[in-house]
Design an enzyme around this catalytic site. Structure first.
Site, short mmCIF file in Angstrom:
data_model
loop_
_atom_site.label_atom_id
_atom_site.label_comp_id
_atom_site.label_asym_id
_atom_site.label_seq_id
_atom_site.Cartn_x
_atom_site.Cartn_y
_atom_site.Cartn_z
N SER A 103 28.24 99.98 12.79
CA SER A 103 26.87 99.83 12.31
C SER A 103 26.84 100.26 10.84
O SER A 103 27.33 101.33 10.48
CB SER A 103 25.95 100.72 13.14
OG SER A 103 24.68 100.67 12.59
N GLY A 104 26.26 99.40 10.00
CA GLY A 104 26.15 99.73 8.58
C GLY A 104 27.36 99.29 7.78
O GLY A 104 27.46 99.60 6.59
N THR A 108 25.71 92.02 8.95
CA THR A 108 24.57 91.11 8.81
C THR A 108 24.55 90.53 7.39
O THR A 108 24.31 89.33 7.21
CB THR A 108 23.27 91.87 9.11
OG1 THR A 108 23.42 92.46 10.39
CG2 THR A 108 22.08 90.95 9.11
N ASN A 153 22.09 103.18 9.31
CA ASN A 153 21.79 101.97 8.54
C ASN A 153 20.28 101.77 8.53
O ASN A 153 19.63 101.77 9.56
CB ASN A 153 22.50 100.78 9.23
CG ASN A 153 22.28 99.48 8.49
OD1 ASN A 153 21.59 99.45 7.46
ND2 ASN A 153 22.87 98.42 9.01
N SER A 156 19.40 98.30 10.50
CA SER A 156 20.42 98.11 11.52
C SER A 156 19.97 97.05 12.53
O SER A 156 18.84 97.07 13.02
CB SER A 156 20.65 99.45 12.23
OG SER A 156 21.63 99.28 13.21
N SER A 157 20.87 96.10 12.82
CA SER A 157 20.53 95.08 13.81
C SER A 157 20.65 95.75 15.18
O SER A 157 21.70 96.28 15.53
CB SER A 157 21.52 93.92 13.75
OG SER A 157 21.81 93.60 12.43
N GLY A 383 29.21 96.63 16.42
CA GLY A 383 30.61 97.04 16.42
C GLY A 383 30.86 98.10 17.47
O GLY A 383 29.93 98.55 18.17
N GLU A 385 31.23 101.42 19.25
CA GLU A 385 30.42 102.62 19.04
C GLU A 385 31.02 103.81 19.77
O GLU A 385 31.27 103.74 20.98
CB GLU A 385 28.99 102.40 19.52
CG GLU A 385 28.18 101.56 18.55
CD GLU A 385 26.70 101.53 18.85
OE1 GLU A 385 26.28 102.11 19.86
OE2 GLU A 385 25.97 100.91 18.05
#
Ligand SMILES: Nc1ncnc2c1ncn2[C@@H]1O[C@H](COP(=O)(O)OP(=O)(O)OP(=O)(O)O)[C@@H](O)[C@H]1O
Ligand SMILES: [Mg+2]
Length: 1042
Positions: A103-104, A108, A153, A156-157, A383, A385
């Site tokens: 994440s981050g 995206t 993030n 973040s999605s 991703g 985690e």
């Protein structure tokens, strides 16, 4: 910008020497610090999040990458997108771009870059542009509803996304399909500290105008809503209000109607308001704890907004109907359960709304079934985690990543192997970690963790998370990738990090410990039927459509699929999809935890490189051949290394490559010749080639410089030489021309002399000396004779007034002719004079005298010329009295005339008779003819006469004479010219004196001792014939002639 030149570190990790984790990290760090965020492993891109806008994107860069092949420019997402798009368009191979990372890490952003690149390079046209716009505009809408600020993030999605972009045979986009995975719906009701709910809630409150807020029954203040964490209402650099407008615009572009947008916002508002529905303790009569709603206003507003019966909603929130085939039992819920039901409803509504939005977008961008399509899939999925406390969500996310890794390994190796096979290269299998065993552990249909979870959820009897864990412990006690407290105890291991309610899986990317608490619940993901039925009853069309299972007619007692099973099947579909396509990987790496630019934390990156399996990736790639390239581009690049192939090579590409490499004496083990490509084993060889090429380039540059300089000097010299030749040619030509001119002139002169001399000689031969003169005289004489005879025959008349005379026939006679004319004229005059009588002579003399005195002076003179001078104008013959007055010895009277005498006193005139004799001027009266004044001509000193037409004149007398006399006499005569001429002659004859005759307009007259100034003025013409008007004013006498 060719390969390996101007590079920072190594652009392709395949070429890294030595290949170790440390050197790889150093290389990534070096490149990151130099703002080179992209690095290749073959055709896989590693992207390190720069956390800053780098000047490497936009139309110029797109245009640049569009025109080069993959390795020709610096590593870039555009290069990968270009390769994928070109092979989709030109080789008809469906593509997928798999973007993975924490994440981050920039997944995206990377997916947006790919989409924007493809949108920029694919076809154009009104329809195509609309499709592109719709595809691009799906991003802000999905980000608003599916993204949130997390600690890691700001954007973040919170869902996984796979988007298929579909193209026609020309490569123009037709539309697409979006698949979403597992929205993190727990965020709707609760967020960690420092995190936010989904962006749309904040955007709606910040961006909606007062009217919309009122319609939605919302307050602008974030702190009014329990579901919104008030600590972080704003994110730096993100403008919720303007993003809200952008989302609305994007929805319109995609094709949402205004009504649909309004309904979506209403459902969003509903979720917010649901959070504010507060539950209170209530007790039933039998003492069983129940629940109720504290403030009915909120629930009433919800009811009004979506057309619901608020009492029904309240009932559904606070009780539960258990239905079996035979009976229906209603149980009340205590506060905790009611709150749980409320939150479950909120999460469910939001999740379904999100799914509805994705489907609605798909409806707009979907492609007709008939068309043949090529597909490019872009996968932007969460991703791997590893959190401190990992739950069901992390478990499914990591499962998904495990599957993706499997695809990655299989496709990368498969592709590699296939390439060797295609090219006919001998290939020994490379060992790599196959994560199939882990995938199996999770997804096996009968014996997988997900299957166990489902089994536990469906099993009758007491079911809990711990019974589920016990089952796992029993089943996987010997599994090499499974651990728990129980298995550890069995092996007598002590691990304080392992909790009692936890199990651990050794994923390909690392060990992750999962806490089973909530697994059963989350997997069940059940919404009480009462709630779905109430929602279905809502008059609000969108909300109603979100809960189809609430329809009692369609109600089935069959359990819906569990969350785990749903996820597993969607992952299976995704995998199938990916396997059917040519994969392109973007591996995103997060350089630090603080979203800071320029910070590269090796510890953080090393973990990511490990679980992304980057080193393994490089090794796999290098196990075969580190470098491969088609013969044509290879030859193009290195043919300058051999004199056989440089500068011209007429043979085939492969022969050319063999020639070049043969001359460089590279060991044959290093090289393998495939059917269309050359393979190079180790990077060293490639470096060697590059170095050679570099040196050769320098040599060639020097050669080019040399040749160019030589050429420049030569052309300059040639130009100068040409100019010099031109100048000297002109100069010589000119000199010769001048010389020739001189020679010609001299030749002509000599010729003339010679010819003259020759002519003279000939002439002399034919004529005697002196014949010319005789001849000329003869000719001259004959001409003169002819002239004179001609003149004689053509003489003009003898009239003295005829002045005509013929012109001379030759100019040489001009002087003679003039002389002759003169002589003839004089002769003519003499003849005329000889025939005149003495009287006529006298008259002419008088006329001549008159002319001398008055010609050109007096205006009346011209009139007097043709008139003969008669002398007697009074008839002297018939007047004896007058005859008596003349002196005896003075001969005949010269002039007798009646004149007017001007009175001295007043200027008046009176008539007199004037007689002029040889010696006197006698003035008599006109009646008795007695002499009044007799003046001796010797007394007349001067005569003044006016210059005008008049006859006024004055006789100025000598002073002696005038003593006793009355002074000068002022007279007016009609024949003044004749009178004064005759007087002049008489004075001349009598006294040998020339009488002074003054012609003037102003003269003075002496009367006695006074002097009177006479002024003659020309009066208006035509008043009378020579009439004089005399006016005397004092000593002035003004005579006006009319
Ligand atoms: N290429 C880039 N250039 C500039 N900034 C970038 C780039 N990639 C990522 N970022 C920055 O990093 C932030 C996080 O990126 P992004 O949202 O793409 O991460 P992500 O991998 O999708 O994370 P998540 O899994 O949480 O959705 C972006 O908001 C942006 O500020
Ligand atoms: Mg994202």
């Amino acid at each position: 910008m060719p390969l390996l030149e101007d590079t920072v570190g190594v652009e392709d990790l395949v070429l890294l020497e030595p290949l170790e984790e440390k050197s790889m990290l150093e290389n990534l760090q070096l490149r990151y610090e130099n703002k080179e965020i992209y690095t290749y492993i073959g055709n896989v891109i590693i992207s390190v999040n720069p956390y800053q806008q780098l000047p490497i994107y936009g139309p110029e860069f797109i245009a640049k990458y569009q025109n080069y092949t993959f390795y020709e420019l610096k590593p870039h997402i555009y290069a990968l997108a270009n390769m994928a798009y070109q092979s989709l368009r030109d080789q008809d191979r469906d593509q997928c771009i798999v973007i993975t990372g924490e994440s981050g890490s920039g997944k995206t952003e990377a997916s947006k870059l790919v989409m924007s690149y493809v949108a920029a390079v694919c076809g154009k046209g009104e329809q195509v542009n609309l499709v592109k716009e719709q595809l691009l505009q799906s991003n802000p809408v999905l980000e608003a509803f599916g993204n949130a600020k997390t600690i890691r993030n700001n954007n973040s999605s919170r869902f996984g996304k796979y988007m298929d972009i579909e193209f026609d045979f020309k490569g123009s986009p037709l539309g697409g399909v979006i698949t979403n995975y597992l929205l993190e719906k727990s965020r709707v009701v609760k967020q960690l500290q420092g995190e936010r709910n989904f962006h749309i809630f904040y955007q709606l409150l910040a961006g909606a105008d007062a009217q919309l807020l009122k319609a939605l029954k919302l307050e602008q203040d974030i702190s009014c809503y329990t579901y919104l964490n008030p600590e972080v209402s704003r994110i730096g650099g993100m403008d919720d209000a303007s993003n809200f407008r952008a989302v609305q615009r994007a929805m319109t572009v995609i094709g949402f109607s205004e009504e649909e947008i309004r309904q979506v916002l209403e459902v969003t508002a509903l979720v917010l308001k649901l959070g504010n529905v507060e539950m209170t303790d209530e007790f039933q009569a039998n003492g069983i704890p129940a629940s109720g709603i504290r403030n009915g206003k909120g629930i009433q507003e919800i009811g009004e907004m979506v057309g619901l019966n608020s009492e029904e909603l309240e009932r559904a929130l606070c009780s539960r109907t258990m239905e079996t085939a035979k009976e229906k039992v209603v149980t009340v819920l205590n506060v905790i359960q009611a709150q749980y039901a409320r939150d479950a409803l909120a999460k469910n509504i939001y999740n379904r709304l999100f799914n509805w939005i994705v489907n609605r977008i798909n409806e707009s961008i979907k492609v007709g079934t008939g068309e043949k399509k090529k597909v490019m899939g872009v996968l932007d999925i969460y991703g791997f985690e590893i959190l401190e406390d990992n739950s069901f969500e992390q478990f499914v996310i990591n499962y998904c990543n495990e599957k993706l890794q499997q695809v990655f390994i299989e496709l990368t190796l498969k592709e590699e192997q296939e390439e060797y096979k295609r090219e006919g290269i001998a290939w020994t299998k490379v060992d790599y970690f196959d994560n199939g065993i882990i995938c199996n552990l999770i997804e096996h249909n009968q014996r997988g963790i997900l299957a166990m979870l489902d089994e536990e959820c469906l099993r009758p009897g007491v079911v809990s998370d711990s019974t589920f864990l016990a089952k796992l412990n029993q089943l996987f006690s010997k599994h090499s990738h499974y651990e728990s407290k129980v298995t550890q105890n069995a092996q007598r291991q002590y691990d304080h990090t392992m909790g009692l309610s936890c199990f651990r899986i050794c994923h390909y990317a690392g060990k992750v410990t999962y806490n089973v608490a909530g697994f059963i619940d989350k997997n069940n993901d059940l919404l009480f039927r009462d709630l779905s039925q109430v929602m279905w009853k809502a008059r609000h069309p969108l909300l109603h459509s979100l809960f189809p299972e609430g329809n009692p007619k369609e109600a089935s007692l069959k359990r819906p699929l569990t969350a785990g099973a749903q996820f597993k099947s969607s992952v299976a579909i995704l995998m199938k999809n990916l396997y059917s396509k040519n994969p392109n990987y973007i591996r995103c790496i997060k350089p630090n935890e603080h979203q800071q630019r320029g910070q590269f934390s090796s510890e953080l990156v090393v973990v990511q490189t490990r679980y992304l399996g980057l080193l393994e990736n490089v090794r796999v790639r290098r196990a075969g051949y580190a470098f491969r390239q088609g013969y044509k581009p290879f030859l193009e690049r290195y043919r300058l290394l051999s004199p056989c192939t440089w500068p011209y090579w007429n043979g085939g590409d492969r022969e050319g490559v063999e020639k070049v490499l043969g001359e460089l004496s590279i060991s044959s083990e290093e090289l393998a010749y495939g059917k269309t490509k050359l393979f190079i084993k180790s990077p060293k060889t490639l470096f060697y080639l590059e170095e050679k090429r570099h040196l050769r380039l320098q040599q060639l540059a020097i050669l080019i410089q040399k040749v160019y300089r030589g050429w420049r000097c030569r052309t300059h010299y040639q130009l100068m030489r040409k100019s010099q030749i031109l100048i000297s040619a002109w100069f010589r030509g000119n000199k010769q021309k001048k010389h020739y001119g001189k020679m010609k002139a001299s030749a002509l002169l000599i010729q003339a002399f010679v010819r003259g001399w020759k002519a003279r000689k000939n002439y002399r031969r034919y004529f005697r000396s002196g014949a010319t003169l005789t001849l000329a005289n003869f000719i001259y004489r004959s001409i003169a004779q002819k002239f004179l005879l001609g003149l004689r025959n053509n003489l003009p008349s003898t009239n003295v007034l005829d002045n005509r005379w013929p012109a001379a026939p030759y100019s040489c006679f001009n002087t003679a002719n003039r002389e002759l004319q003169q002589i003839f004229r004089q002769w003519k005059c003499k003849k005329f004079r000889d025939q005149l009588s003495p009287k006529q002579v006298q008259t002419l003399k008088e006329k001549l005298c008159a002319s001398e005195l008055f010609k050109g002076k007096k205006a009346s003179y011209p009139q007097s010329v043709p008139v003969p001078f008669r002398g007697d104008y009074v008839g002297l013959q018939g007047n004896p009295k007058l005859q008596k007055l003349q002196g005896r010895d003075e001969g005949p009277v010269l002039m007798a005339e009646t004149v007017k005498k001007v009175n001295r006193g007043n200027g008046k005139t009176s008539a007199r008779i004037l007689l002029l004799t040889k010696g006197h001027v006698i003035i008599t009266d006109t009646k008795k003819f007695q002499a009044q004044t007799i003046i001796g001509l010797d007394s007349v000193a001067e005569v003044s006469v006016s210059s005008l037409q008049d006859g006024l004149f004055s006789l100025h007398l000598n002073e002696i004479t005038s003593v006793g006399s009355k002074g000068d006499i002022l007279l007016i005569s009609d024949h003044v010219v004749e009178l004064l001429t005759k007087m002049y002659q008489a004075v001349l004859d009598a006294t040998q004196r020339q009488l002074s005759v003054t012609v003037t307009e102003k003269f003075s007259v002496r009367f006695k001792d006074k002097s009177v100034a006479v002024k003659v003025i020309q009066g208006p013409v035509g008043g009378g014939k020579n009439k004089l008007i005399c006016k005397k004013k004092g000593s002035h006498l003004e005579v006006t002639v009319q």
